[in-house]
Write a protein that holds these residues in place. Structure first.
Motif, PDB file in Angstrom:
ATOM      1  N   ARG A 103      59.466  43.874  12.660  1.00 57.05           N
ATOM      2  CA  ARG A 103      60.163  43.039  13.493  1.00 57.05           C
ATOM      3  C   ARG A 103      59.533  42.623  14.906  1.00 57.05           C
ATOM      4  O   ARG A 103      58.501  43.343  15.289  1.00 57.05           O
ATOM      5  CB  ARG A 103      61.486  43.922  13.877  1.00 57.05           C
ATOM      6  CG  ARG A 103      61.482  45.285  14.417  1.00 57.05           C
ATOM      7  CD  ARG A 103      62.766  45.787  14.995  1.00 57.05           C
ATOM      8  NE  ARG A 103      63.763  45.652  13.865  1.00 57.05           N
ATOM      9  CZ  ARG A 103      65.049  45.873  13.890  1.00 57.05           C
ATOM     10  NH1 ARG A 103      65.450  46.478  15.025  1.00 57.05           N
ATOM     11  NH2 ARG A 103      66.135  46.136  12.798  1.00 57.05           N
ATOM     12  N   GLY A 177      63.380  38.820  13.363  1.00 59.16           N
ATOM     13  CA  GLY A 177      62.451  38.043  14.182  1.00 59.16           C
ATOM     14  C   GLY A 177      61.077  37.573  13.827  1.00 59.16           C
ATOM     15  O   GLY A 177      60.164  36.870  14.174  1.00 59.16           O
ATOM     16  N   PHE A 248      73.550  35.344  12.455  1.00 63.64           N
ATOM     17  CA  PHE A 248      73.326  34.185  11.566  1.00 63.64           C
ATOM     18  C   PHE A 248      71.810  33.966  11.149  1.00 63.64           C
ATOM     19  O   PHE A 248      71.320  32.920  11.112  1.00 63.64           O
ATOM     20  CB  PHE A 248      73.885  33.099  12.096  1.00 63.64           C
ATOM     21  CG  PHE A 248      74.537  32.097  11.085  1.00 63.64           C
ATOM     22  CD1 PHE A 248      75.600  32.258  10.184  1.00 63.64           C
ATOM     23  CD2 PHE A 248      74.102  30.572  11.303  1.00 63.64           C
ATOM     24  CE1 PHE A 248      76.182  31.304   9.475  1.00 63.64           C
ATOM     25  CE2 PHE A 248      74.531  29.755  10.242  1.00 63.64           C
ATOM     26  CZ  PHE A 248      75.595  30.082   9.510  1.00 63.64           C
ATOM     27  N   VAL A 251      69.881  37.552   7.184  1.00 60.70           N
ATOM     28  CA  VAL A 251      70.693  38.245   6.402  1.00 60.70           C
ATOM     29  C   VAL A 251      72.024  37.666   6.528  1.00 60.70           C
ATOM     30  O   VAL A 251      72.810  37.250   5.544  1.00 60.70           O
ATOM     31  CB  VAL A 251      70.687  39.676   6.803  1.00 60.70           C
ATOM     32  CG1 VAL A 251      71.856  40.503   6.074  1.00 60.70           C
ATOM     33  CG2 VAL A 251      69.256  40.182   6.783  1.00 60.70           C
ATOM     34  N   GLY A 252      72.539  37.468   7.678  1.00 61.73           N
ATOM     35  CA  GLY A 252      73.815  36.844   8.130  1.00 61.73           C
ATOM     36  C   GLY A 252      74.187  35.680   7.443  1.00 61.73           C
ATOM     37  O   GLY A 252      75.313  35.331   6.868  1.00 61.73           O
ATOM     38  N   ALA A 324      75.335  41.845  10.879  1.00 64.44           N
ATOM     39  CA  ALA A 324      74.031  41.469  10.184  1.00 64.44           C
ATOM     40  C   ALA A 324      73.205  41.029  11.312  1.00 64.44           C
ATOM     41  O   ALA A 324      72.346  40.074  11.011  1.00 64.44           O
ATOM     42  CB  ALA A 324      74.507  40.476   9.178  1.00 64.44           C
ATOM     43  N   GLY A 346      75.136  44.793   7.018  1.00 64.04           N
ATOM     44  CA  GLY A 346      73.846  44.062   6.735  1.00 64.04           C
ATOM     45  C   GLY A 346      72.713  44.419   7.607  1.00 64.04           C
ATOM     46  O   GLY A 346      71.632  44.463   7.205  1.00 64.04           O
ATOM     47  N   ALA A 347      72.979  44.705   8.896  1.00 63.32           N
ATOM     48  CA  ALA A 347      71.809  45.079   9.795  1.00 63.32           C
ATOM     49  C   ALA A 347      71.605  46.623   9.601  1.00 63.32           C
ATOM     50  O   ALA A 347      72.488  47.349   8.985  1.00 63.32           O
ATOM     51  CB  ALA A 347      72.469  45.076  11.410  1.00 63.32           C
ATOM     52  N   ASN A 348      70.513  47.090  10.169  1.00 66.35           N
ATOM     53  CA  ASN A 348      70.126  48.366  10.222  1.00 66.35           C
ATOM     54  C   ASN A 348      70.605  49.314  11.415  1.00 66.35           C
ATOM     55  O   ASN A 348      70.366  48.576  12.617  1.00 66.35           O
ATOM     56  CB  ASN A 348      68.606  48.529  10.095  1.00 66.35           C
ATOM     57  CG  ASN A 348      67.926  48.343   8.855  1.00 66.35           C
ATOM     58  OD1 ASN A 348      68.448  48.895   7.764  1.00 66.35           O
ATOM     59  ND2 ASN A 348      66.817  47.205   8.743  1.00 66.35           N
TER      60      ASN A 348
END
Ligand code: NAD
Length: 447
Positions: A103, A177, A248, A251-252, A324, A346-348
């Motif tokens: 990232r 990113g 968005f 993933v999103g 996400a 969806g996010a960590n």
């Protein structure tokens, strides 16, 4: 922090004599950040519930290898040379090569990357993939970089960590990113140094150099597989359900599009600057094409919706909420205000431990990150396998295998949760940690 050596001595066959063993490790300062504490707290809570061997419990709290580098980075004006800090952390080398995303973010630090590497270990074990967890990070705001700067930064970072990565050693992939361009530059830099092409050093790379069909959409697709399974459990149909997605990006946006394709009404989406809300449902294709034409990372001005902040978006009334974007979004401050019926991460690390407890008390089903977003590493594994065999699969084949694996992992975790009367997060952690424990036991301790 709990003490791994004091909790389950009475019950465990592996009980440890405190006389013979040093005091348990506290969180060492190097890694101590809120996100690392969250990861360790989750491990501790679960370890206690599963009566984990304290020797293994303690071992899993700290990463096996942490690499911290700093290097000079020249901006396009040619005069400005910044010193950039970056990391690659390998949490556990027991099960095979390590695997995990890279990232680029201005707040990245060693503790964050370490927490993410630990979650990658559980994720790979939950999905039964032959990897341990790793993660990389470069502390920089990618929004400030030109394409040339992004490339120089990526190539220098790759050179700095070149000795610790490799197709049999540690395999980076895209994360917050970063994207397939970044993976192509990493692969090229690594290959230039080795003197021959080594596509297997990264996954999530472009198809032209050995990437896999379906990898770009894999995490979002995995999220939606979990949404579908969770809906089935709740006797709800995804078609017609209202969905809100924070973030968005890779993933999103995919999760939002796939949910819409399955008949859900996506009523809110957001990115860094804020989001857009339309209770009648958004046309996700239209949002995507409008968003591509904007220069900023902001959805508030989308013409066919009302502007909302990221916090307001999380509190919109909906059936399914999909965070996400980034970590630490659902906390004790807003957990009571959420108006969703289920949340699929969806996010960590989007949810703190305190928020998790509040959502559980409120009977809001939470499908945890280490299960819900495991589609990315699963198709990364497919990409790695295809690369080793030099035999490539069709997009349909990749998607079908992904959905099969996600569904069976969801079912296994759900069954364990019911059996043990625990949340899906605890059950997922139990499955991941349990697999790692078995592998560590059969390998033994060297020397
Ligand atoms: P991305 O960079 O493609 O997209 C991130 C999105 O989040 C963007 O829309 C951005 O505007 C938004 N965002 C960034 N900061 C924000 C903030 N402070 N508030 C609200 N929104 C913000 O990243 P991604 O790959 O989609 O990753 C998103 C999350 O999913 C991360 O937590 C990542 O670790 C996790 N994840 C990604 C993958 C993958 O395959 N890419 C796999 C597993 C997990």
């Amino acid at each position: 922090m709990r003490d791994p050596r004091n909790t389950n001595e009475k019950n465990s066959a592996n009980a440890v004599d405190p006389e013979l063993h040093p005091a348990p490790i506290e969180i060492p300062l190097e890694w101590d950040t809120p996100m690392y504490r969250l990861a360790v707290d989750q491990l501790d809570q679960t370890a206690e519930q599963m009566n984990l061997d304290p020797n293994i419990w303690e071992r899993l709290r700290a990463p096996q290898r942490s690499h911290v580098v700093s290097f000079p980075f020249r901006r396009d004006d040619y005069h400005t040379v910044e010193t950039v800090f970056a990391y690659r952390v390998q949490h556990m080398l027991t099960m095979g090569p390590t695997k995990g995303g890279l990232r680029y973010d201005e707040d990245v630090n060693l503790g964050e990357v370490t927490a993410l590497s630990m979650w990658m270990t559980w994720k790979c074990a939950i999905m039964n993939l032959p990897f341990g967890g790793a993660k990389g990070g470069v502390r920089i705001d990618p929004h400030t970089l030109s394409s040339d700067e992004l490339q120089r930064l990526t190539r220098r970072y790759t050179s700095e960590i070149i000795e610790v990565i490799g197709p049999d050693r540690d395999i980076p992939a895209p994360d917050l990113g970063t994207d397939e361009r970044v993976m192509a530059w990493m692969m090229d830099t690594y290959s230039q140094q080795k003197g021959y092409a080594v596509p297997g050093v990264v996954t999530g790379k472009p198809i032209e150099i050995g990437g896999s069909y379906g990898r770009r959409e894999a995490t979002g697709r995995g999220v939606i597989s979990c949404v579908t399974e969770a809906c089935r459990d709740q006797g709800r149909s995804l078609a017609g359900s209202s969905v809100v997605v924070q973030g968005f990006g890779a993933v999103g946006s995919v999760a939002a599009r796939l949910a819409a394709e399955l008949g859900a009404k996506v009523i809110g989406v957001s990115s860094l600057g804020g989001g857009t809300y339309n209770p009648n449902g958004l046309d996700i294709d239209a949002v995507e094409s409008w968003f591509k034409q904007q220069s900023g990372d902001d959805l508030r001005d989308y013409p066919d919706g009302d502007a909302v902040s990221n916090q307001e978006l999380l509190e919109l009334p909906c059936d399914i909420l999909i965070p996400a974007a980034i970590q630490n979004q659902i906390t004790e401050k807003n957990a009571a205000a959420l108006r969703c019926k289920m949340m699929v991460e969806g996010a960590n690390g989007p949810t703190t431990l305190e928020a998790d407890a509040i959502l559980n008390d409120r009977n809001i089903l939470v499908v945890p990150d280490i299960l819900a977003n495991a589609g990315g590493v699963t198709v990364s594994y497919f990409e790695w396998v295809q690369g080793v065999q030099q035999f490539f699969w069709s997009e349909e084949e990749v998607n079908r295998k992904l959905i099969d694996l996600m569904q069976s992992a969801y079912r296994a975790v759900d069954q364990l949760a019911k059996e043990k009367q625990v949340t899906l997060r605890t059950a997922a952690l139990m499955r991941g940690i349990g697999r790692v424990k078995q592998a560590k036991h059969v390998r033994g301790v060297f020397p």
